[in-house]
Scaffold this active site. Structure first.
Site, PDB file in Angstrom:
ATOM      1  N   GLU A  34      58.423  16.920  13.624  1.00  0.00           N
ATOM      2  CA  GLU A  34      60.012  15.979  13.725  1.00  0.00           C
ATOM      3  C   GLU A  34      60.688  15.553  12.323  1.00  0.00           C
ATOM      4  O   GLU A  34      60.135  15.666  11.209  1.00  0.00           O
ATOM      5  CB  GLU A  34      59.300  14.545  14.028  1.00  0.00           C
ATOM      6  CG  GLU A  34      58.721  14.624  15.409  1.00  0.00           C
ATOM      7  CD  GLU A  34      58.577  13.184  16.146  1.00  0.00           C
ATOM      8  OE1 GLU A  34      59.138  12.334  15.355  1.00  0.00           O
ATOM      9  OE2 GLU A  34      57.957  13.063  17.448  1.00  0.00           O
ATOM     10  N   HIS A  35      61.788  15.600  12.486  1.00  0.00           N
ATOM     11  CA  HIS A  35      62.655  15.338  11.553  1.00  0.00           C
ATOM     12  C   HIS A  35      62.751  13.963  11.108  1.00  0.00           C
ATOM     13  O   HIS A  35      62.878  13.134  12.011  1.00  0.00           O
ATOM     14  CB  HIS A  35      64.194  16.086  11.737  1.00  0.00           C
ATOM     15  CG  HIS A  35      64.093  17.382  12.016  1.00  0.00           C
ATOM     16  ND1 HIS A  35      64.854  18.437  11.188  1.00  0.00           N
ATOM     17  CD2 HIS A  35      63.543  18.173  12.916  1.00  0.00           C
ATOM     18  CE1 HIS A  35      64.597  19.656  11.567  1.00  0.00           C
ATOM     19  NE2 HIS A  35      63.655  19.588  12.871  1.00  0.00           N
TER      20      HIS A  35
END
Length: 310
Positions: free
Chosen positions: A89-90
């Protein structure tokens, strides 16, 4: 197992007699992945992306999709096509969501990136990384439908079912059926008494061939028969025994039997994907119900204190 030269890669087909199916189209993103497997099992039947080392139990299979932060898949699991399990995930609270802030992986094809990254890179830590972390763990006898997405750190209990195209953001208790965006609990596969028997018996301890003749399509009869066979000493637990192989996009190498001794199954009360997980879920559900009733009563009292119209 050490990496070897490309000229020494061996074809995936050599793994089939060992009990692992891997076909052309698997992409390890340039890495040599360590796969521990029980025979028979399958990693893919068409193009699929794998990022990390993995453990997979017998009679489990995956088809296509993305498998990233996943540490273990139990026995008798069916994982459909186009799944995304444990994807990274960012950050959402940084200057940007772009990985250019913390890694050069996405753009390492461009030589100057290796040096430029050193000057600007900010390491992701437990403190500044607000996205989901940890690895996905999948229990035994789990069915994950096609197109499902399972977020990092999620645990899927034994016997659970994840509907196709579901987005799973939290743990799924054993024998639960979940669906939706985000996934919500719909119901359990069986009633509480049957689930207790299943989690106590842990039928996945046995090789399916030792259960020949069991009425698989009648849950109560099947449980009676397996319990009776074990009590009579006709069947015994088959400990988890893994072989090891390094998988690489262009071939495979390093096949060998795992050095460690076969691993026994935990007792029902100590199995993190079994009865304790179910009890935790039920406790949370009961708490939520109590809070909902309390809010309802408070709301009713508040409405009673309001001045009446007219």
């Amino acid at each position: 197992m050490a990496n070897i030269k490309p000229s020494e890669f061996r074809p995936f087909g050599e793994l089939t007699p060992q009990g692992l199916r891997v076909v052309q189209g698997i992409d390890t993103r340039g890495k040599h992945l360590h796969v521990r497997f029980e025979a028979p099992s399958q990693l893919n039947n068409a193009p699929a992306f794998y990022y990390q080392n993995l453990e997979i139990g017998m009679y489990s299979y995956l088809r296509t999709g993305i498998v990233r932060y996943v540490d273990r898949i139990g026995r008798y699991c069916s994982i459909g096509p186009g799944v995304t399990i444990g994807e990274g995930e960012h950050p959402t609270n940084w200057l940007s969501t772009s990985p250019s802030q913390y890694t050069y992986e996405q753009f390492k094809f461009y030589p100057p990136e290796k040096e430029a990254t050193k000057r600007r890179r900010v390491a992701r830590t437990a403190k500044n990384n607000t996205g989901a972390q940890g690895h996905v763990t999948i229990g035994h006898d789990v069915w994950i439908g096609g197109g499902a997405t399972i977020r990092r750190g999620v645990k899927i209990g034994h016997g659970a079912v994840v509907s196709g195209n579901a987005f799973v953001t939290k743990d799924v208790p054993p024998y639960a059926i979940v669906a939706g965006l985000p996934a919500q609990h719909l119901r359990f596969r069986f009633d509480r008494a049957v689930i207790e028997r299943l989690l106590a018996l842990r039928w996945w301890r046995f090789d399916i061939n030792d259960l020949a003749g069991v009425a698989f399509d009648d849950i109560e009869t099947a449980l009676d028969e397996i319990e009776a066979r074990e009590a009579a000493g006709e069947i015994a637990e088959t400990p988890q025994s893994f072989k090891s192989v390094q998988i690489y996009t262009k071939g495979h190498h390093g096949l060998g039997v795992e050095v460690s001794a076969p691993r026994s199954f935990p007792a029902p009360e100590a199995d993190p994907l079994g009865l304790p997980m179910l009890q935790k879920f039920e406790a949370a559900q009961a708490k939520a119900a109590r809070e909902a009733r309390l809010l309802f009563r408070l709301g009713r009292k508040a409405r009673a204190l309001l001045p009446r119209r007219g």
